[in-house]
Design a protein around this motif. Structure first.
Motif, mmCIF file in Angstrom:
data_model
loop_
_atom_site.group_PDB
_atom_site.id
_atom_site.type_symbol
_atom_site.label_atom_id
_atom_site.label_comp_id
_atom_site.label_asym_id
_atom_site.label_seq_id
_atom_site.Cartn_x
_atom_site.Cartn_y
_atom_site.Cartn_z
ATOM 1 N N SER A 83 35.918 42.953 52.670
ATOM 2 C CA SER A 83 36.958 43.260 51.684
ATOM 3 C C SER A 83 37.476 42.036 50.941
ATOM 4 O O SER A 83 38.281 42.187 50.015
ATOM 5 N N ILE A 84 37.035 40.830 51.303
ATOM 6 C CA ILE A 84 37.648 39.639 50.724
ATOM 7 C C ILE A 84 37.390 39.547 49.215
ATOM 8 O O ILE A 84 38.233 39.075 48.450
ATOM 9 N N GLY A 85 36.216 40.016 48.772
ATOM 10 C CA GLY A 85 35.930 39.980 47.343
ATOM 11 C C GLY A 85 36.915 40.816 46.549
ATOM 12 O O GLY A 85 37.391 40.401 45.483
ATOM 13 N N THR A 86 37.241 41.999 47.072
ATOM 14 C CA THR A 86 38.205 42.872 46.400
ATOM 15 C C THR A 86 39.589 42.240 46.362
ATOM 16 O O THR A 86 40.304 42.313 45.346
ATOM 17 N N ILE A 87 39.982 41.591 47.453
ATOM 18 C CA ILE A 87 41.301 40.957 47.512
ATOM 19 C C ILE A 87 41.394 39.810 46.507
ATOM 20 O O ILE A 87 42.373 39.685 45.755
ATOM 21 N N ILE A 88 40.365 38.975 46.452
ATOM 22 C CA ILE A 88 40.362 37.849 45.517
ATOM 23 C C ILE A 88 40.303 38.344 44.078
ATOM 24 O O ILE A 88 40.930 37.776 43.173
ATOM 25 N N LEU A 89 39.551 39.418 43.847
ATOM 26 C CA LEU A 89 39.494 39.997 42.498
ATOM 27 C C LEU A 89 40.886 40.396 42.031
ATOM 28 O O LEU A 89 41.286 40.106 40.895
ATOM 29 N N ALA A 90 41.633 41.080 42.901
ATOM 30 C CA ALA A 90 42.986 41.501 42.542
ATOM 31 C C ALA A 90 43.880 40.302 42.254
ATOM 32 O O ALA A 90 44.693 40.323 41.325
ATOM 33 N N ALA A 91 43.713 39.223 43.034
ATOM 34 C CA ALA A 91 44.571 38.055 42.868
ATOM 35 C C ALA A 91 44.302 37.315 41.575
ATOM 36 O O ALA A 91 45.217 36.747 40.970
ATOM 37 N N SER A 92 43.066 37.303 41.125
ATOM 38 C CA SER A 92 42.694 36.442 39.999
ATOM 39 C C SER A 92 42.612 37.153 38.660
ATOM 40 O O SER A 92 42.468 36.496 37.620
ATOM 41 N N MET A 93 42.689 38.484 38.627
ATOM 42 C CA MET A 93 42.422 39.230 37.400
ATOM 43 C C MET A 93 43.322 38.813 36.238
ATOM 44 O O MET A 93 42.853 38.547 35.129
ATOM 45 N N LEU A 94 44.624 38.742 36.443
ATOM 46 C CA LEU A 94 45.530 38.421 35.347
ATOM 47 C C LEU A 94 45.317 36.990 34.861
ATOM 48 O O LEU A 94 45.268 36.722 33.660
ATOM 49 N N GLY A 95 45.177 36.057 35.785
ATOM 50 C CA GLY A 95 45.015 34.654 35.406
ATOM 51 C C GLY A 95 43.762 34.412 34.594
ATOM 52 O O GLY A 95 43.798 33.727 33.560
ATOM 53 N N VAL A 96 42.629 34.969 35.022
ATOM 54 C CA VAL A 96 41.389 34.730 34.298
ATOM 55 C C VAL A 96 41.406 35.443 32.951
ATOM 56 O O VAL A 96 40.805 34.969 31.977
ATOM 57 N N GLY A 97 42.109 36.582 32.868
ATOM 58 C CA GLY A 97 42.236 37.255 31.573
ATOM 59 C C GLY A 97 42.966 36.405 30.555
ATOM 60 O O GLY A 97 42.568 36.310 29.388
ATOM 61 N N ILE A 98 44.034 35.748 30.991
ATOM 62 C CA ILE A 98 44.793 34.872 30.092
ATOM 63 C C ILE A 98 43.948 33.673 29.674
ATOM 64 O O ILE A 98 43.943 33.278 28.497
ATOM 65 N N LEU A 99 43.214 33.085 30.606
ATOM 66 C CA LEU A 99 42.384 31.930 30.272
ATOM 67 C C LEU A 99 41.306 32.304 29.270
ATOM 68 O O LEU A 99 40.980 31.516 28.360
ATOM 69 N N GLY A 100 40.732 33.490 29.408
ATOM 70 C CA GLY A 100 39.743 33.938 28.438
ATOM 71 C C GLY A 100 40.341 34.114 27.060
ATOM 72 O O GLY A 100 39.721 33.755 26.043
ATOM 73 N N ASP A 101 41.548 34.685 26.980
ATOM 74 C CA ASP A 101 42.235 34.819 25.690
ATOM 75 C C ASP A 101 42.449 33.458 25.041
ATOM 76 O O ASP A 101 42.337 33.312 23.820
ATOM 77 N N ARG A 102 42.765 32.466 25.838
ATOM 78 C CA ARG A 102 43.110 31.141 25.310
ATOM 79 C C ARG A 102 41.884 30.331 24.896
ATOM 80 O O ARG A 102 41.859 29.722 23.833
ATOM 81 N N PHE A 103 40.859 30.304 25.735
ATOM 82 C CA PHE A 103 39.766 29.351 25.549
ATOM 83 C C PHE A 103 38.466 29.965 25.044
ATOM 84 O O PHE A 103 37.498 29.248 24.816
ATOM 85 N N GLY A 104 38.429 31.271 24.868
ATOM 86 C CA GLY A 104 37.224 31.904 24.351
ATOM 87 C C GLY A 104 36.729 32.981 25.292
ATOM 88 O O GLY A 104 36.445 32.726 26.467
ATOM 89 N N ARG A 105 36.606 34.200 24.773
ATOM 90 C CA ARG A 105 36.256 35.323 25.639
ATOM 91 C C ARG A 105 34.772 35.327 25.992
ATOM 92 O O ARG A 105 34.404 35.692 27.106
ATOM 93 N N ARG A 106 33.904 34.960 25.039
ATOM 94 C CA ARG A 106 32.484 34.879 25.407
ATOM 95 C C ARG A 106 32.271 33.760 26.425
ATOM 96 O O ARG A 106 31.506 33.912 27.379
ATOM 97 N N ARG A 107 32.918 32.638 26.216
ATOM 98 C CA ARG A 107 32.779 31.520 27.147
ATOM 99 C C ARG A 107 33.173 31.952 28.563
ATOM 100 O O ARG A 107 32.468 31.656 29.535
ATOM 101 N N ALA A 108 34.295 32.662 28.672
ATOM 102 C CA ALA A 108 34.737 33.122 29.992
ATOM 103 C C ALA A 108 33.790 34.182 30.548
ATOM 104 O O ALA A 108 33.504 34.202 31.758
ATOM 105 N N LEU A 109 33.297 35.059 29.678
ATOM 106 C CA LEU A 109 32.386 36.115 30.120
ATOM 107 C C LEU A 109 31.094 35.524 30.673
ATOM 108 O O LEU A 109 30.620 35.912 31.755
#
Length: 491
Positions: A83-109
């Motif tokens: 289950s650790i992957g699911t837990i880490i996914l929940a923890a990081s979703m908002l942060g990585v979404g903001i970083l993608g908005d800031r620095f480039g969505r294709r780059r983050a993808l």
């Protein structure tokens, strides 16, 4: 640091062809602009990468038991690593979404997709449970990054009125990829061992990462907001406590102090997150969106259809396998849920684009379909009878995609243009919550009707039928929430 504004170059035309028209400015390469249908090429790429979010857990569930035996994991360690992957996914979703908005969505993808491949390689080559767990933790971060950017990309490629059709392609292609990968995984693992399953995931991630570089343009938020570190941290802690507590409830029971304490911590931290975001000048997430009836209904629908999915998906194998139904037959029946998803995704797009069905109609009818698929199981008398479980899984799978299209269109269509990645975090968050609830509640509800330790066909059917009654009530609630006076918000 004060917020600054960064303007992107306007979308450019492909010489001698139709101009590339998208709702948001895109940075197309010269080769992409010369392509006959650059938007469709980018969309297919997004859809296939989005399917990886379902492919990885499906293959992981197949490989995990053999990996746990070979690496000598005790049951507690294996359960945590699973289950650790699911837990880490929940923890990081908002942060990585903001970083993608800031620095480039294709780059983050692309970074997220390639990191998924690297995480799969680490998992495949692990010699100890610690390294195996590290690979799964990295997979959680990578999956959060790639999936959040997939959701954020679609509204930049298609106008709001075409989002149901676009999400139909997105989820239909993803479900097809899951079915193909799941069908082949057993054969691959049988021939080459569990490590080959993760290496197959890595190869797929590499191919799709390179394809994203080839076919997808770059875009980012036009306004760079200050990074809301307290908000991101509060959201991460609250979601981790929520996901972990619900996951443990399925084994420890809802009355266990660890479960109750975790749920209490989650409630307090998420309440603090909401208060902070309402008062923050540059919030990580626009919580005022929950004032929109359509947005709230979309989130509620997401919790519910994932609940129905997990409940039936968890209960049928728990009934059939101990009763002696061959594993191959159980796998084939479970696969019908994904066949239903493949059918439901384009059907939902057609229903909204061609026939103009409202979100109110889609959500209400979808929940009633979930109720029908669950209630149908009350007629099952023998675990070896396959027709009723097959029909129920297909109906629920169809209903999941029937609602997931408008749900995604409402959530992403409501997002401010500079917060697409951040708002996209809502969808997997409510999905994880609903899926966890389904697994954690199905067993105790069925247990009410059990005479002994073994799950019987009667307890299985009555437990799912009891949940069906709740889905009927939920459908009525959403029908009222989206009544005509809220039609402008619902649209």
């Amino acid at each position: 640091m004060s917020s600054t504004q960064q303007t992107q170059p306007p979308a450019r035309s492909n010489p001698g062809r139709i101009p590339v028209s998208t709702p948001a400015p895109q940075q197309w390469t010269g080769r992409q602009r010369r392509s006959r249908r650059p938007v469709l090429g980018a969309m297919i790429c997004v859809a296939l990468i989005g399917g990886l979010q379902g492919v990885d857990p499906a293959l992981h569930s197949v490989a995990m038991p053999q990996a746990a035996r070979e690496l000598g994991m005790d049951p507690a360690v294996a359960s945590f690593i699973k289950s650790i992957g699911t837990i880490i996914l929940a923890a990081s979703m908002l942060g990585v979404g903001i970083l993608g908005d800031r620095f480039g969505r294709r780059r983050a993808l692309v970074a997220g997709t390639l990191l998924m491949g690297a995480a799969a390689v680490i998992t495949a080559t692990a010699a100890t449970p610690l390294i195996f767990g590290l690979g799964r933790a990295l997979m959680g971060v990578a999956t959060a990054t790639s999936f959040a950017m997939c959701l954020a990309f679609i509204p930049t490629l298609y106008p709001r009125e075409q989002l149901p059709k676009a999400f139909g392609l997105f989820f239909g292609a993803g479900a097809s990829l899951i079915v193909a990968a799941t069908a082949l995984s057993g054969t691959v693992q049988g021939l080459f061992g569990w490590r080959s399953t993760y290496l197959a995931t890595a190869a797929l991630c590499l191919v799709l990462g390179v394809a994203a570089l080839r076919f997808m343009p770059e875009n980012r938020a036009s306004v760079l907001r200050r990074f809301d570190a307290p908000g991101v941290l509060l959201a991460a802690v609250g979601l981790v406590a929520l996901v972990y507590s619900i996951g443990r409830a399925s084994t420890l029971g809802w009355g266990h102090p660890l479960v109750l304490g975790g749920l209490g911590v989650s409630a307090m931290v998420l309440a603090a997150f909401a208060l902070w975001e309402l008062r923050c000048k540059h919030p990580a997430f626009p919580v005022e969106l929950f004032r929109l009836p359509a947005f709230t209904a979309a989130c509620l629908a997401g919790v519910l259809f994932n609940w129905a999915d997990a409940s039936l998906l968890g209960q049928y194998p728990a009934l059939a396998l101990p009763a002696g139904v061959p594993a191959a037959a159980v796998s084939a029946i479970v696969a019908l849920m994904y066949v239903g998803m493949i059918c439901g995704a384009p059907a939902a797009g057609i229903a909204q684009n061609r026939f103009g069905l409202s979100n109110r109609t889609m959500f209400t009818s979808g929940l009633l379909l979930c109720a029908a698929g669950l209630a149908l199981q009350v007629l099952l008398k023998n675990p070896h009878d396959l027709l009723l479980p097959a029909a129920g899984l297909f109906i629920v799978g169809f209903a999941v995609m029937w609602m997931q299209n408008p749900q995604s269109a409402v959530i992403m269509g409501s997002a401010p243009a500079d917060q697409l990645g951040a708002v996209g975090a809502v969808k997997p968050a409510v999905g994880q919550f609903g899926f966890g609830l389904g697994f954690a509640l199905a067993g105790p509800i069925a247990g009410i009707f059990m005479d002994g330790p073994a799950l019987t066909a009667q307890a299985y059917g009555l437990g799912l039928a009891s949940q069906a009654a709740f889905f009927v009530l939920a459908a009525a609630l959403i029908f009222i929430l989206l009544k005509p006076r809220s039609a402008a918000a619902a649209a």
